[in-house]
Design a protein around this motif. Structure first.
Motif, PDB file in Angstrom:
ATOM      1  N   PRO A 177     -10.957  18.830  -1.036  1.00  0.00           N
ATOM      2  CA  PRO A 177     -12.177  18.118  -0.625  1.00  0.00           C
ATOM      3  C   PRO A 177     -11.889  16.769   0.017  1.00  0.00           C
ATOM      4  O   PRO A 177     -10.876  16.125  -0.278  1.00  0.00           O
ATOM      5  N   ASP A 178     -12.830  16.351   0.879  1.00  0.00           N
ATOM      6  CA  ASP A 178     -12.681  15.085   1.611  1.00  0.00           C
ATOM      7  C   ASP A 178     -12.383  13.889   0.722  1.00  0.00           C
ATOM      8  O   ASP A 178     -11.530  13.069   1.062  1.00  0.00           O
ATOM      9  N   ILE A 179     -13.051  13.775  -0.433  1.00  0.00           N
ATOM     10  CA  ILE A 179     -12.864  12.514  -1.188  1.00  0.00           C
ATOM     11  C   ILE A 179     -11.424  12.375  -1.674  1.00  0.00           C
ATOM     12  O   ILE A 179     -10.968  11.281  -1.959  1.00  0.00           O
ATOM     13  N   LEU A 180     -10.690  13.485  -1.717  1.00  0.00           N
ATOM     14  CA  LEU A 180      -9.264  13.413  -2.014  1.00  0.00           C
ATOM     15  C   LEU A 180      -8.445  13.443  -0.708  1.00  0.00           C
ATOM     16  O   LEU A 180      -7.610  12.575  -0.465  1.00  0.00           O
ATOM     17  N   ALA A 181      -8.720  14.449   0.139  1.00  0.00           N
ATOM     18  CA  ALA A 181      -7.858  14.692   1.298  1.00  0.00           C
ATOM     19  C   ALA A 181      -7.812  13.510   2.274  1.00  0.00           C
ATOM     20  O   ALA A 181      -6.755  13.187   2.791  1.00  0.00           O
ATOM     21  N   ASN A 182      -8.977  12.858   2.529  1.00  0.00           N
ATOM     22  CA  ASN A 182      -8.934  11.778   3.525  1.00  0.00           C
ATOM     23  C   ASN A 182      -8.958  10.382   2.888  1.00  0.00           C
ATOM     24  O   ASN A 182      -9.287   9.396   3.527  1.00  0.00           O
ATOM     25  N   ALA A 183      -8.520  10.308   1.615  1.00  0.00           N
ATOM     26  CA  ALA A 183      -8.540   9.021   0.911  1.00  0.00           C
ATOM     27  C   ALA A 183      -7.368   8.120   1.280  1.00  0.00           C
ATOM     28  O   ALA A 183      -7.313   6.966   0.841  1.00  0.00           O
ATOM     29  N   GLY A 184      -6.433   8.607   2.106  1.00  0.00           N
ATOM     30  CA  GLY A 184      -5.267   7.783   2.479  1.00  0.00           C
ATOM     31  C   GLY A 184      -5.684   6.458   3.107  1.00  0.00           C
ATOM     32  O   GLY A 184      -5.041   5.428   2.897  1.00  0.00           O
ATOM     33  N   GLY A 185      -6.786   6.479   3.874  1.00  0.00           N
ATOM     34  CA  GLY A 185      -7.251   5.255   4.536  1.00  0.00           C
ATOM     35  C   GLY A 185      -7.645   4.192   3.521  1.00  0.00           C
ATOM     36  O   GLY A 185      -7.256   3.028   3.640  1.00  0.00           O
ATOM     37  N   VAL A 186      -8.376   4.598   2.488  1.00  0.00           N
ATOM     38  CA  VAL A 186      -8.826   3.590   1.520  1.00  0.00           C
ATOM     39  C   VAL A 186      -7.663   3.169   0.615  1.00  0.00           C
ATOM     40  O   VAL A 186      -7.600   2.024   0.162  1.00  0.00           O
ATOM     41  N   VAL A 187      -6.696   4.064   0.404  1.00  0.00           N
ATOM     42  CA  VAL A 187      -5.527   3.680  -0.403  1.00  0.00           C
ATOM     43  C   VAL A 187      -4.765   2.557   0.317  1.00  0.00           C
ATOM     44  O   VAL A 187      -4.438   1.522  -0.282  1.00  0.00           O
ATOM     45  N   VAL A 188      -4.545   2.730   1.634  1.00  0.00           N
ATOM     46  CA  VAL A 188      -3.809   1.673   2.348  1.00  0.00           C
ATOM     47  C   VAL A 188      -4.694   0.434   2.541  1.00  0.00           C
ATOM     48  O   VAL A 188      -4.198  -0.688   2.607  1.00  0.00           O
ATOM     49  N   SER A 189      -6.014   0.620   2.561  1.00  0.00           N
ATOM     50  CA  SER A 189      -6.914  -0.547   2.559  1.00  0.00           C
ATOM     51  C   SER A 189      -6.696  -1.361   1.283  1.00  0.00           C
ATOM     52  O   SER A 189      -6.676  -2.598   1.311  1.00  0.00           O
ATOM     53  N   TYR A 190      -6.546  -0.644   0.178  1.00  0.00           N
ATOM     54  CA  TYR A 190      -6.261  -1.330  -1.098  1.00  0.00           C
ATOM     55  C   TYR A 190      -4.939  -2.100  -0.988  1.00  0.00           C
ATOM     56  O   TYR A 190      -4.851  -3.265  -1.374  1.00  0.00           O
ATOM     57  N   PHE A 191      -3.916  -1.450  -0.389  1.00  0.00           N
ATOM     58  CA  PHE A 191      -2.629  -2.142  -0.211  1.00  0.00           C
ATOM     59  C   PHE A 191      -2.816  -3.392   0.660  1.00  0.00           C
ATOM     60  O   PHE A 191      -2.192  -4.414   0.433  1.00  0.00           O
ATOM     61  N   GLU A 192      -3.686  -3.270   1.662  1.00  0.00           N
ATOM     62  CA  GLU A 192      -3.914  -4.424   2.553  1.00  0.00           C
ATOM     63  C   GLU A 192      -4.533  -5.583   1.780  1.00  0.00           C
ATOM     64  O   GLU A 192      -4.145  -6.741   1.934  1.00  0.00           O
ATOM     65  N   TRP A 193      -5.483  -5.250   0.934  1.00  0.00           N
ATOM     66  CA  TRP A 193      -6.147  -6.278   0.100  1.00  0.00           C
ATOM     67  C   TRP A 193      -5.112  -6.957  -0.803  1.00  0.00           C
ATOM     68  O   TRP A 193      -5.079  -8.187  -0.933  1.00  0.00           O
ATOM     69  N   VAL A 194      -4.250  -6.150  -1.429  1.00  0.00           N
ATOM     70  CA  VAL A 194      -3.189  -6.685  -2.297  1.00  0.00           C
ATOM     71  C   VAL A 194      -2.285  -7.624  -1.482  1.00  0.00           C
ATOM     72  O   VAL A 194      -1.996  -8.750  -1.902  1.00  0.00           O
TER      73      VAL A 194
END
Ligand code: NAD
Length: 428
Positions: free
Chosen positions: A349-366
């Motif tokens: 499902p999308d909320i897992l499969a395309n979550a890479g963008g928000v994961v790296v957004s989290y890294f950007e915030w960090v």
């Protein structure tokens, strides 16, 4: 706003989106026997701000737009979610999208909540300078509720890294403090993360390869079709080709292109880059197919990475892929999802499969908060860790609850958010 006869109105589509998010919450709540009070809490956004956004388009011509920022849940951390500029933006849509962000951040175990924002405007009718003024006025209006420790916007439909740079500038000028951590998806020159642009496609390719591995399919034997050749589709196709898969069909708004022995993806990317509208149109040496034919191809993996609602009960019967990885948001409708699952098709499902963008957004915030920026290999290594962990938990939860991966993703997310809120206790 007038609507065409027979066409759903924007607010109707927004209501649908919010209702579907609420239905998914209700079904997860039932599966985990969620306390009814907690269910009511999670069904309601924590905070909604509606603002008027006056913009002096030119001397003497004042236009006023409506802007929104909704924080669905900050139970696990500050709100996180994009800002879209689109004439159809309305409160119900923003509420539904904010809720989906809560689940997306929770399923990947990011210490963030869910939020979303937008302005009801058609930016194509404005000059770049007018869009900049609109962005800055909207940012000033929502400033009381955004910030690195409160709610961190990002790009979405019709907004991009320039929009994020204007937000950083507005917050910096209004607070007197350099504030790169207030948004993610910024230009790298202003504290954006390396690898952010490719993150969604890389994450999609990663989960596709992991599912293939689990199903005993070697990449070298895998035939893949990718619908959509924009940011997500082209990066996914490139990463899968690099892993050894044969990409036998790709497509974009100009149509589909197939080659039984595999398509040279770097060449296709180069072709689209040079095309005035960044399209595959005119790419030589391939047979032309329709987007419908692409969806029905005899492939091992199908990646719909263009639009929502492309696989419906009308065409699900024609789909022959064994694995579908949702690169786009919502490409498989509810009815089609049930039918394909009954046929044994694995759908990530999308909320897992395309979550890479928000994961790296989290890294950007960090990185922005630390003022210390990572190399690309560091970003990619950590992205894999987050995607792998989320995928393993979703697939094992699907086994435990004997449900689809989509239902399992919501169960994992709702469980995580409700447990965080329970541990904090309801204030006061
Ligand atoms: P994009 O605008 O870069 O690319 C969209 C692609 O779809 C283009 O190649 C376009 O030609 C194609 N397309 C449009 N209409 C089509 C049609 N009728 N048939 C076939 N192809 C068509 O967008 P993107 O950033 O790649 O996003 C694609 C999807 O992924 C959207 O659903 C988006 O919400 C979702 N998504 C994107 C990200 C991200 O980080 N970019 C993150 C999560 C989800």
């Amino acid at each position: 706003m007038a609507t065409q006869l027979g066409m759903p109105s924007a607010s109707h589509a927004g209501d649908e989106l919010r209702d579907s998010a609420l239905r998914q919450l209700a079904s997860a709540a039932k599966a985990i026997n969620l306390d009814p009070g907690m269910h009511r809490f999670l069904a309601t956004p924590e905070r909604t701000l509606i603002v008027s956004v006056p913009v002096m388009l030119e001397e003497g011509r004042l236009e006023v737009y409506t802007g929104y920022r909704v924080q669905h849940s900050t139970g696990r951390g500050p709100g996180k979610g994009g800002i879209r500029f689109h004439p159809d933006v309305n409160l119900a849509e923003v509420e539904g999208l904010a809720m989906l962000m809560t689940w997306k951040c929770a399923v990947t175990d990011l210490p963030l909540g869910g939020a979303k924002g937008g302005v009801a405007v058609d930016p194509r009718k404005l000059t770049r300078r007018q869009v900049e003024r609109l962005t800055k006025r909207y940012t000033a209006a929502i400033l009381p509720i955004i910030g690195p420790e409160k709610d961190i916007p990002a790009p979405d439909v019709n907004t991009d890294e320039s929009t994020m740079a204007w937000i950083v500038d507005t917050v910096t000028m209004m607070t007197g403090q350099h504030s790169p951590a207030v948004v993610t998806g910024k230009p790298v020159e202003l504290g954006g993360s390396r690898g952010r642009t490719e993150a969604t496609g890389r994450g999609v390719a990663f989960v596709a390869l992991e599912v293939m591995k689990r199903e005993g399919k070697r990449p070298a034997d895998a035939r893949v079709a990718v619908q959509g050749f924009g940011n997500v589709g082209s990066v996914t196709a490139k990463a899968l080709a690099e892993a050894g898969c044969k990409i036998v069909a790709i497509s974009d708004v100009s149509g589909g292109y197939a080659a039984p022995n595999g398509i040279d993806i770097p060449k296709a990317i180069e072709h689209a880059r040079k095309h005035p509208q960044r399209l595959l149109e005119g790419f030589p040496g391939l047979s032309k197919i329709s987007n419908d034919e692409l969806l029905a191809m005899d492939v091992d993996v199908l990646v719909p990475a263009a639009l929502e609602g492309v696989i419906t009960s009308a065409n699900a019967g024609a789909v022959r892929a064994k694995i579908i990885v949702e690169g786009a948001n919502g490409p498989v409708t509810g009815d089609a999802d049930r039918e394909l699952n009954n046929r044994g098709v694995t759908i990530v499902p999308d909320i897992l499969a395309n979550a890479g963008g928000v994961v790296v957004s989290y890294f950007e915030w960090v990185q922005s908060r630390a003022g210390f920026y990572w190399e690309l290999d560091e970003v990619e290594r950590r992205l894999e860790i987050y995607m792998r962990r989320a995928m393993e938990l979703v697939l094992s939860t699907a086994k435990t609850y004997d449900c689809t991966a989509r239902e399992a993703a919501f169960i994992v997310a709702v469980q995580r958010v409700s447990q965080a809120i329970e541990k904090r206790g309801i204030f006061p």
